[in-house]
Design a protein around this motif. Sequence first.
Motif, PDB file in Angstrom:
ATOM      1  N   THR A   1       0.771  -1.165  -0.061  1.00  0.00           N
ATOM      2  CA  THR A   1      -0.015   0.103  -0.125  1.00  0.00           C
ATOM      3  C   THR A   1       0.914   1.102  -0.041  1.00  0.00           C
ATOM      4  O   THR A   1       2.022   1.100   0.451  1.00  0.00           O
ATOM      5  CB  THR A   1      -0.919  -0.065   1.259  1.00  0.00           C
TER       6      THR A   1
ATOM      7  N   GLU B   1       1.323   6.694   4.345  1.00  0.00           N
ATOM      8  CA  GLU B   1       0.272   7.483   4.745  1.00  0.00           C
ATOM      9  C   GLU B   1       0.252   8.815   4.316  1.00  0.00           C
ATOM     10  O   GLU B   1      -0.666   9.655   4.169  1.00  0.00           O
ATOM     11  CB  GLU B   1       0.021   7.386   6.392  1.00  0.00           C
ATOM     12  N   TRP B   2       1.576   9.265   4.309  1.00  0.00           N
ATOM     13  CA  TRP B   2       1.772  10.620   3.632  1.00  0.00           C
ATOM     14  C   TRP B   2       1.451  10.810   2.270  1.00  0.00           C
ATOM     15  O   TRP B   2       1.306  12.020   1.978  1.00  0.00           O
ATOM     16  CB  TRP B   2       3.166  11.052   3.797  1.00  0.00           C
ATOM     17  N   SER B   3       1.355   9.953   1.233  1.00  0.00           N
ATOM     18  CA  SER B   3       1.131  10.139   0.015  1.00  0.00           C
ATOM     19  C   SER B   3      -0.403   9.865  -0.248  1.00  0.00           C
ATOM     20  O   SER B   3      -0.790   8.508  -0.535  1.00  0.00           O
ATOM     21  CB  SER B   3       1.934   9.407  -0.889  1.00  0.00           C
ATOM     22  N   ASP B   4      -1.438  10.659   0.149  1.00  0.00           N
ATOM     23  CA  ASP B   4      -2.757  10.591  -0.093  1.00  0.00           C
ATOM     24  C   ASP B   4      -3.253  11.085  -1.381  1.00  0.00           C
ATOM     25  O   ASP B   4      -4.114  11.971  -1.371  1.00  0.00           O
ATOM     26  CB  ASP B   4      -3.717  11.031   1.026  1.00  0.00           C
ATOM     27  N   VAL B   5      -2.824  10.535  -2.411  1.00  0.00           N
ATOM     28  CA  VAL B   5      -3.072  11.190  -3.806  1.00  0.00           C
ATOM     29  C   VAL B   5      -4.289  10.462  -4.510  1.00  0.00           C
ATOM     30  O   VAL B   5      -4.225   9.142  -4.248  1.00  0.00           O
ATOM     31  CB  VAL B   5      -1.830  11.170  -4.725  1.00  0.00           C
ATOM     32  N   ASP B   6      -5.081  11.140  -4.948  1.00  0.00           N
ATOM     33  CA  ASP B   6      -6.153  10.334  -5.741  1.00  0.00           C
ATOM     34  C   ASP B   6      -5.759   9.639  -7.185  1.00  0.00           C
ATOM     35  O   ASP B   6      -4.853  10.134  -7.712  1.00  0.00           O
ATOM     36  CB  ASP B   6      -7.135  11.101  -6.409  1.00  0.00           C
TER      37      ASP B   6
ATOM     38  N   VAL C   1      -0.061   3.547  -6.108  1.00  0.00           N
ATOM     39  CA  VAL C   1      -1.459   4.212  -6.073  1.00  0.00           C
ATOM     40  C   VAL C   1      -2.642   3.992  -6.926  1.00  0.00           C
ATOM     41  O   VAL C   1      -3.742   3.898  -6.511  1.00  0.00           O
ATOM     42  CB  VAL C   1      -0.875   5.664  -6.170  1.00  0.00           C
TER      43      VAL C   1
END
Length: 154
Positions: free
Chosen positions: A21, A24-29, A70
């Motif tokens: 996965t 956490e710091w990379s919450d890109v759509d 992602v």
Amino acid sequence: MARMHTRRRGSSGSDRPAAETPPEWSDVDANAVEERVVELAEQGHAPSEIGVILRDEGVQGVPVPDVSLVCEKSVTDILADNDAAPEVPEDLYNLMAKAVRLNDHLRENGTDHQNKRARQNVESKIRRLVNYYRGDELDAEFTYTVDKAREIVE
């Protein structure tokens, strides 16, 4: 594993940590990442360059550590889905560009035996890759010639 045209072994490099996965710091759509990948491809960037740009600049100010984590697809798969894939695979394109440069050099410097050998090795790699890609990503009748490589590169 040994190198193709020398008797030496290759040097080992570091591996990326295995992750299933994104961090956490990379919450890109994922849709935004796919749009950015297609946009960069239309600007003329190669798939490897797209990955580096997304890692460094990111999407909407957030860096993308790994596109496949992602989007659950690789950059080349995203480009193929959006009809923006390059006509020749990137590794084959880079080898063809190298062969064209070596040919131009040898036209001016005919006695450069070291680069004659380098050109032979590069063209051998090209023929092996053409056989690998023939039918899937290249036409079934595709054959390598320097003139055809020059057309593709330029």
